[in-house]
Design a protein around this motif. Structure first.
Motif, PDB file in Angstrom:
ATOM      1  N   SER A 264      68.145  95.802  41.728  1.00 32.04           N
ATOM      2  CA  SER A 264      66.885  96.113  42.396  1.00 32.04           C
ATOM      3  C   SER A 264      66.187  94.799  42.708  1.00 32.04           C
ATOM      4  O   SER A 264      66.689  93.717  42.378  1.00 32.04           O
ATOM      5  CB  SER A 264      65.997  96.991  41.505  1.00 32.04           C
ATOM      6  N   ASP A 332      74.020  97.932  45.525  1.00 28.18           N
ATOM      7  CA  ASP A 332      72.864  97.281  46.164  1.00 28.18           C
ATOM      8  C   ASP A 332      72.793  95.810  45.764  1.00 28.18           C
ATOM      9  O   ASP A 332      71.754  95.301  45.332  1.00 28.18           O
ATOM     10  CB  ASP A 332      71.557  97.990  45.783  1.00 28.18           C
ATOM     11  N   MET A 335      69.879  93.358  46.855  1.00 31.24           N
ATOM     12  CA  MET A 335      68.487  93.717  46.614  1.00 31.24           C
ATOM     13  C   MET A 335      67.656  92.679  45.857  1.00 31.24           C
ATOM     14  O   MET A 335      66.444  92.608  46.054  1.00 31.24           O
ATOM     15  CB  MET A 335      68.423  95.051  45.859  1.00 31.24           C
ATOM     16  N   GLY A 386      66.921  94.649  53.036  1.00 30.97           N
ATOM     17  CA  GLY A 386      67.638  93.888  52.021  1.00 30.97           C
ATOM     18  C   GLY A 386      67.754  92.438  52.438  1.00 30.97           C
ATOM     19  O   GLY A 386      67.507  92.058  53.583  1.00 30.97           O
TER      20      GLY A 386
END
Length: 679
Positions: A264, A332, A335, A386
């Motif tokens: 994240s 991800d 991120m 992103g």
């Protein structure tokens, strides 16, 4: 540094040819020099025009790459087919002509899924055209003029023995290394794909398509040969689901241990290192003698010396249990937030590991060597948000991309899911026509929303993707035969789900009016129904069904609190539903020390009635009271954060532990409830 002469080579000046020559020297000794020359000539003939197409041919990559990375990826995939060439008996029994034919086929396959693996759908069409021209003995003059190559493409020294079939695209075939080799359509695998299990939850269904089959097979080749993989695709295409399914169900549990990490914006390098180190064991010295650490990239093909092994053993070597490979899946991966100087610390930590196979202990700064670990990552295209990942990290990966599904693929996927639902729930054959009608209608709403409901600074949440398409279908899948009288009932349910997924997100009257007009058109064209007749019971003063009338359209599963089974049904008496909601509210107030003084007005009831479960929900404008009411009516347990002056990280961690214990110790669903003011 002042006494050290530094020579910097521009990548464009150095080129990828030195990498090619170095790699050819590492090929199995069983490959004769004549075949090594054939391999080198194929690289030189194919890579230059294909790289020119990627850089200057007007095609689009879903992720930026470098020429050396694409060529190196081709070599990595080529290596995955070399296992048999290390077997002396296999090579001895293989005729020279068959050996050359196999090497040519392996190169074709590797080139398609490395140089052509990062292109979008339209780019792959051009790649297919050029690749077929390169397989011919004389490169077509028309293609040279079409792609405007500023260089000549020499003919191959020998005619290729076994090229790809002429029909379809070069992406439609896989290479089977048998005899001279053969090309097998990916579609043959689709016919043998297993059916959807009858007892699987809806949100865990994975519908097999040709796109998923070929991406998963290429990924299996790479992962089983310890090659890092990066999987890129737009939101909703199922990247994480495919990789998770591959690691949990297709890879051997005796040989591979998966580790899942979700990045994240707030992920730190320390958190990343702690998560990975928490799953690794310290290796003993006697284990290192049989399983030495892998050599660094510049020493591939060489063996660690005994003295170096002893020195490494003093530092500390960590890995999964002996005899296993730990596959770390980072979702991800782009991120993490950039720090002051533009770096992303968690990514730099992973890059250090891939570069040197080690990082440092956080307490005494001693080197920690990591062995028997490999990395697979997933991320969305840079165009969808992103951060841009440094090429120094991306250079280690073979990149595979999955583009937005075309209409045919989406229709196939959701039609199979609808058919599965009607079959497992026991619907009669009368409902079969609604499969195609509902899927096509949902596709129209989805595509028209993408074109007309565009995000602006005042409507920054107007982002629609395949997950919205899926939510509409999932809402229809809540239907049961007991609550669906006829086809019209199913179509009314579909309209309700479109309203909950799209209408509830709209903040402008013009957008709402557009949606209602679109619903009228789609119902007429795809569902073959007049909305005014379909909802005739809702018409009062107006002659046309609009916003005011459809506000009375509510489906819920708690309208009858005394029923044994909670079926998702249309509410015909809104006053009765309001009384039921007030009953739940009174029941909650009698059980809590902090009762809520709420009025169940007309706008509140539809919001607390929508039952679709999601991992996270964001309720805007109503605060904690509405969230508590929704949780209580759904019969979920919940934990509510209580903020005070003494509330800190320790209390926050204890609250998280508490809700996790509740959720894992019983079959009851749990909800972690807090408001924006508490954040």
């Amino acid at each position: 540094v002042s006494r050290c002469g530094m020579i910097y080579m521009e990548p464009g000046t150095l080129g990828w040819e030195p990498l090619l020559q170095s790699w050819i020297n590492t090929l199995p000794n069983s490959i004769i020099d004549q075949n090594k020359t054939v391999i080198k000539q194929m690289f030189l003939r194919f890579c230059e025009p294909l790289l020119y197409l990627i850089r200057k041919g007007g095609v689009k990559e879903l992720s930026a790459t470098s020429d050396s990375n694409l060529v190196r990826s081709t070599m990595n995939l080529f290596d995955c087919f070399m296992d048999d060439f290390y077997d002396t008996k296999y090579v001895t029994a293989l005729p020279d002509l068959d050996s050359r034919a196999q090497l040519e086929g392996v190169f074709f396959f590797s080139c398609i899924w490395s140089l052509g693996g990062t292109l979008d759908t339209s780019g792959r069409d051009k790649f297919n055209l050029l690749f077929r021209g390169l397989m011919e003995k004389e490169f077509p003059i028309a293609l040279k003029q079409q792609f405007n190559f500023p260089f000549d493409i020499p003919p191959p020294h020998k005619t290729y023995i076994f090229t790809l079939p002429g029909q379809g695209s070069v992406y439609d075939f896989r290479f089977i290394k048998e005899g001279k080799g053969r090309w097998k359509p990916w579609s043959d695998e689709l016919s043998s794909a297993p059916a959807i299990p009858r007892d699987i939850p809806v949100n865990q269904i994975i519908v097999t398509t040709i796109e998923t089959i070929r991406n998963m097979e290429v990924m299996m080749y790479l992962l089983t040969h310890k090659k890092p993989v990066l999987f890129i695709g737009p939101t909703g295409t199922g990247k994480s689901s495919y990789i998770t399914s591959l690691l949990l169900h297709r890879m051997s549990k005796e040989l591979y241990t998966p580790l899942f990490i979700n990045f994240s914006a707030q992920t730190s390098a320390k958190q990343t290192q702690d998560i990975i180190m928490g799953k690794l064991d310290r290796r003993r010295k006697d284990e290192l003698e049989f399983h030495p650490p892998p050599p660094p990239p510049e020493k591939e093909g060489k063996v660690w010396s005994k003295s170096l092994q002893r020195r490494v053993a003093q530092w500390g070597v960590f890995g999964p249990p002996l005899g296993k490979q730990c596959v770390v899946f980072v979702d991800d991966v782009n991120m993490p937030m950039k720090e002051e100087y533009g770096a992303q610390p968690p990514i730099e930590l992973l890059r250090q590991w891939l570069d040197h196979w080690q990082w440092y202990d956080l307490k005494d700064v001693s080197p920690l060597t990591l062995i028997d670990i490999q990395l697979v990552c997933a991320k969305g295209p840079t165009s969808q948000g992103g951060n841009v990942i440094t090429p120094r990290f991306l250079r280690h990966f073979n990149t595979l991309c999955i583009d937005e599904f075309n209409d045919a693929v989406m229709i196939s996927i959701f039609s199979k899911i609808m058919l599965w639902h009607l079959d497992t729930r026991g619907f009669s054959k009368e409902f079969d026509p609604c499969i195609e009608e509902i899927v096509l209608a949902t596709l129209d709403i989805y595509k028209l929303s993408l074109a007309n409901l565009l995000p602006t600074p005042a409507k920054s949440h107007y982002f629609f993707n395949l997950r919205d398409f899926a939510r509409v279908i999932q809402g229809v899948l809540l239907s049961v035969p007991e609550a669906m009288e006829d086809l019209q009932s199913m179509k009314r349910l579909w309209v309700h789900e479109v309203l909950r997924v799209y209408y509830d997100r709209l903040v402008d009257d013009n957008d709402r009016n557009w949606l209602f007009d679109t619903l009228h058109n789609v119902c007429r064209d795809k569902l073959h129904e007049d909305m005014n007749e379909l909802f005739s019971r809702l018409i009062t003063t107006s002659s046309k069904i609009g916003e005011e009338e459809l506000r009375q359209l509510i489906y819920c599963d708690f309208a009858n609190p005394k029923a044994d089974s909670r079926n998702y049904i249309e509410v015909l008496d809104l006053e009765h539903l309001r009384n039921v909601c007030e009953g739940y509210l009174n029941e909650f107030n009698n059980m809590t020390k902090k009762p809520m003084n709420l009025i169940c007005h007309r706008a509140l009831v539809p919001l607390v009635s929508y039952p679709q479960a999601a991992p996270q929900s964001w309720i805007v404008g109503w605060g904690r009271r509405l969230g508590t009411t929704v949780v209580d009516q759904a019969r979920h347990s919940y934990l509510r954060v209580e903020i005070s002056k003494q509330y800190g990280m320790t209390e926050w961690h204890e609250d998280i532990k508490s809700v996790l214990r509740k959720a894992s110790s019983s079959d009851q669903h749990g909800v972690f409830l807090f408001t924006d003011s508490q954040v």
